[in-house]
Design an enzyme around this catalytic site. Structure first.
Site, mmCIF file in Angstrom:
data_model
loop_
_atom_site.group_PDB
_atom_site.id
_atom_site.type_symbol
_atom_site.label_atom_id
_atom_site.label_comp_id
_atom_site.label_asym_id
_atom_site.label_seq_id
_atom_site.Cartn_x
_atom_site.Cartn_y
_atom_site.Cartn_z
ATOM 1 N N GLU A 92 0.826 -1.203 0.000
ATOM 2 C CA GLU A 92 0.000 0.000 0.000
ATOM 3 C C GLU A 92 0.859 1.251 0.000
ATOM 4 O OE1 GLU A 92 -3.267 -2.035 2.981
ATOM 5 O OE2 GLU A 92 -2.200 -0.240 3.599
ATOM 6 N N CYS A 105 2.953 8.268 2.055
ATOM 7 C CA CYS A 105 3.410 7.233 2.986
ATOM 8 C C CYS A 105 3.881 6.029 2.162
ATOM 9 C CB CYS A 105 2.250 6.880 3.912
ATOM 10 S SG CYS A 105 2.678 5.647 5.132
ATOM 11 N N CYS A 112 5.817 -7.629 7.354
ATOM 12 C CA CYS A 112 6.808 -7.176 8.337
ATOM 13 C C CYS A 112 7.098 -8.315 9.307
ATOM 14 C CB CYS A 112 6.270 -5.971 9.107
ATOM 15 S SG CYS A 112 7.464 -5.299 10.289
ATOM 16 N N CYS A 116 4.564 -6.645 15.929
ATOM 17 C CA CYS A 116 3.861 -5.848 16.947
ATOM 18 C C CYS A 116 2.401 -6.317 16.992
ATOM 19 C CB CYS A 116 3.924 -4.363 16.593
ATOM 20 S SG CYS A 116 5.613 -3.789 16.362
ATOM 21 N N CYS A 119 -0.625 -4.342 15.199
ATOM 22 C CA CYS A 119 -0.423 -3.913 13.813
ATOM 23 C C CYS A 119 -0.899 -4.972 12.824
ATOM 24 C CB CYS A 119 1.060 -3.610 13.583
ATOM 25 S SG CYS A 119 1.443 -3.193 11.882
ATOM 26 N N CYS A 334 -2.180 1.378 8.194
ATOM 27 C CA CYS A 334 -1.229 0.481 7.578
ATOM 28 C C CYS A 334 -1.756 -0.953 7.459
ATOM 29 C CB CYS A 334 0.010 0.564 8.475
ATOM 30 S SG CYS A 334 1.240 -0.609 8.194
HETATM 31 N N1 SAH Z 1 7.650 -0.341 10.984
HETATM 32 C C1 SAH Z 1 7.798 1.036 11.225
HETATM 33 C C2 SAH Z 1 7.022 1.911 10.241
HETATM 34 C C3 SAH Z 1 5.661 1.421 9.837
HETATM 35 S S1 SAH Z 1 4.413 1.419 11.089
HETATM 36 C C4 SAH Z 1 7.428 1.375 12.654
HETATM 37 O O1 SAH Z 1 6.874 0.528 13.332
HETATM 38 O O2 SAH Z 1 7.739 2.477 13.074
HETATM 39 C C5 SAH Z 1 4.026 3.155 11.200
HETATM 40 C C6 SAH Z 1 3.346 3.555 12.504
HETATM 41 O O3 SAH Z 1 2.014 3.023 12.571
HETATM 42 C C7 SAH Z 1 4.061 3.050 13.750
HETATM 43 O O4 SAH Z 1 4.303 4.130 14.651
HETATM 44 C C8 SAH Z 1 3.076 2.065 14.360
HETATM 45 O O5 SAH Z 1 3.232 2.037 15.753
HETATM 46 C C9 SAH Z 1 1.747 2.631 13.894
HETATM 47 N N2 SAH Z 1 0.629 1.676 13.877
HETATM 48 C C10 SAH Z 1 0.650 0.388 13.491
HETATM 49 N N3 SAH Z 1 -0.567 -0.171 13.629
HETATM 50 C C11 SAH Z 1 -1.384 0.796 14.111
HETATM 51 C C12 SAH Z 1 -2.783 0.838 14.450
HETATM 52 N N4 SAH Z 1 -3.558 -0.235 14.315
HETATM 53 N N5 SAH Z 1 -3.286 1.994 14.922
HETATM 54 C C13 SAH Z 1 -2.504 3.102 15.045
HETATM 55 N N6 SAH Z 1 -1.192 3.129 14.710
HETATM 56 C C14 SAH Z 1 -0.633 1.989 14.259
HETATM 57 FE FE1 SF4 Z 2 6.206 -3.856 11.598
HETATM 58 FE FE2 SF4 Z 2 3.781 -2.920 12.140
HETATM 59 FE FE3 SF4 Z 2 5.578 -3.187 14.110
HETATM 60 FE FE4 SF4 Z 2 5.914 -1.266 12.242
HETATM 61 S S1 SF4 Z 2 4.241 -1.398 13.728
HETATM 62 S S2 SF4 Z 2 7.458 -2.712 13.029
HETATM 63 S S3 SF4 Z 2 5.059 -2.309 10.426
HETATM 64 S S4 SF4 Z 2 4.703 -4.861 12.887
#
Ligand code: SAH
Ligand code: SF4
Length: 349
Positions: A92, A105, A112, A116, A119, A334
Site C-alpha cells: 500500500e 506514505c 513485516c 507488533c 499492527c 497500515c
Molecule cells: N515499521 C515502522 C514503520 C511502519 S508502522 C514502525 O513501526 O515504526 C508506522 C506507525 O504506525 C508506527 O508508529 C506504528 O506504531 C503505527 N501503527 C501500526 N498499527 C497501528 C494501528 N492499528 N493503529 C494506530 N497506529 C498503528
Molecule cells: Fe512492523 Fe507494524 Fe511493528 Fe511497524 S508497527 S514494526 S510495520 S509490525
C-alpha cells in the site's frame, strides 16, 4: 545485461550505464532529471538523449511500473493505492494532503517480521523486502495521481525500513538527490520500531532524512508484550541511541510515535512516565489513537483519555500532536486496504 530497472539507479549507476553505452557522462544528469524530477514514463519523452544511448537503454533497461489494483479516496482527500509488483506481491501507499503539502506514505517491505501485536501488517509476517526501484515506483505511482507535487515522504507504510537497510538507504539517497527527486532531507521521515544497530548505522552513514521512533509504551513490561523487538533492544538502550542521534545530527528533532491502546498504555501514569523518559530530549510526540480492526485484540481510548494524556505531555513542554489515521473510512491505517482486498478475493466478491 542490466538486471536493475532504471527506477532504482542512483547517479553512480547511471554514470556506469552511460559509460557502458559509450556516451558522455553528462547524459546521466539528463536521465536523472527526466526519470526522477519529471517522472517521465517513456524514455522517448526525455529530450536530448543521443540515439546511441536510447538504443542501449531499449536493449538493456526498463522502467518499472507497478499495477494499481485498488484505490480508495476519502472525503478529506486522502488517497490510498494498492500496488502490485512484478511478482504479484502487493503493498500500500497513501497520499495525504494537508495545508500546503502533500505527504506520501511509502511501504518498504511486503509484510513485516517485527510482529507488533496491534499492527495489521504484522499478522501475515514478512514476505519479502522491496527494492529501491520499487520504492521509487511507489512515489511515481503516487505522483501520477495528483497535480500537486508530492512534498513530503514518510517511510511509515508496510514494513520495518531498517530491516531492509541497503535498499531503504539507496531510496532515501535517491529521493534527496537535488538533481533527481529533490526532496529536502527535512521532508523525508523514516520510522522504525527501534532496531538499535541499524539506527547506529543510520547515524554513521548520515542518512539524509529525519528519524521517527515508534515507542508505544512507557515501560519495558508493556513494550515487551506489544513490541517483541523490545526484548532485544529495551527502552533505555533505544532512547540512548536516539540521544546519540540527536547529538551527532545537531538540531534534528526526533519524532516519537505512541499508539494509544485503551487500558494498556494510555493511563495518567503512562503519560508521566513518558514525560520523564523524554525529558531534555526535545522530541516531538505523535499520539496515534489505535486504529481498530476486527481480530486485533485492542480498543481505541476515548477522546477524553487521549486529551488528558496529551495535556500531561504539553504541560511538561513536550510538543504533542494527536494524529488520526487520515481517511479512516478508506482503511487508511497500515495494512488495512491490502487485508480488505485479500479477504474479498477469498470470498469471491
Ligand atoms: N515499521 C515502522 C514503520 C511502519 S508502522 C514502525 O513501526 O515504526 C508506522 C506507525 O504506525 C508506527 O508508529 C506504528 O506504531 C503505527 N501503527 C501500526 N498499527 C497501528 C494501528 N492499528 N493503529 C494506530 N497506529 C498503528
Ligand atoms: Fe512492523 Fe507494524 Fe511493528 Fe511497524 S508497527 S514494526 S510495520 S509490525
Amino acid at each position: 545485461m542490466y538486471s536493475t530497472p532504471l527506477n532504482g539507479m542512483d547517479h553512480q549507476q547511471l554514470l556506469a550505464l552511460c559509460n557502458a553505452a559509450g556516451v558522455s557522462a553528462v547524459h546521466a544528469d539528463t536521465l536523472r532529471a527526466g526519470l526522477f524530477r519529471h517522472y517521465l514514463k517513456e524514455l522517448d519523452a526525455i529530450a536530448e538523449l543521443p540515439l546511441r544511448l536510447r538504443r542501449y537503454l531499449a536493449e538493456h533497461c526498463y522502467m518499472f511500473e507497478p499495477l494499481c489494483t485498488a484505490t480508495r479516496e476519502a472525503a478529506d482527500g486522502t488517497q490510498k493505492l494498492l500496488l502490485s509488483m512484478a511478482d504479484g506481491r502487493e503493498v500500500e501507499t497513501v497520499l495525504i494532503p494537508a495545508a500546503g503539502r502533500l505527504t506520501q506514505c511509502i511501504s518498504t517491505q511486503v509484510g513485516c517480521a517485527v510482529g507488533c501485536t496491534f499492527c495489521l501488517t504484522a499478522t501475515a509476517g514478512l514476505t519479502r523486502n522491496l527494492t529501491a526501484a520499487e520504492m521509487v515506483a511507489e512515489v511515481m505511482a503516487g505522483q501520477r495521481l495528483s497535480t500537486q507535487k508530492v512534498s513530503n515522504l514518510v517511510l511509515m507504510g508496510m514494513g520495518e525500513p531498517l530491516h531492509n537497510y541497503d535498499a531503504v538507504a539507496q531510496f532515501v539517497r535517491m529521493a534527496s538527490d537535488p538533481k533527481g527527486m529533490a526532496f529536502s532531507p527535512n521532508r523525508i521521515t523514516l520510522s522504525t520500531s527501534g532496531l538499535v544497530p541499524a539506527m547506529q548505522r543510520m547515524i554513521r552513514d548520515e542518512l539524509p532524512c529525519n528519524l521517527a521512533v515508534s515507542l508505544n509504551a512507557s515501560n519495558d513490561q508493556v513494550r515487551d508484550t506489544i513490541m517483541p523487538i523490545n526484548r532485544k533492544y529495551p527502552i533505555a538502550q533505544l532512547l540512548q541511541t536516539v540521544r546519540d542521534y540527536i547529538k551527532v545530527r545537531g538540531n534534528k528533532r526526533v519524532l516519537i510515535e505512541y499508539v494509544l491502546l485503551a487500558g494498556i498504555n494510555d493511563s495518567v501514569e503512562d503519560a508521566h512516565r513518558l514525560t520523564a523518559l523524554l525529558e531534555g530530549m526535545g522530541c516531538t510526540v505523535n499520539l496515534l489513537p489505535f486504529n481498530a480492526y476486527p481480530g486485533l485484540p485492542f480498543q481505541r481510548p476515548s477522546d477524553e483519555t487521549v486529551s488528558v494524556f496529551r495535556t500531561i505531555l504539553v504541560q511538561a513542554n513536550i510538543i504533542a500532536v494527536v494524529r488520526e489515521s487520515k481517511g479512516r473510512e478508506i482503511a487508511a491505517a497500515c495494512g488495512q486496504l491490502k487485508t480488505e482486498v485479500t479477504e474479498r478475493r477469498k470470498s469471491g466478491l
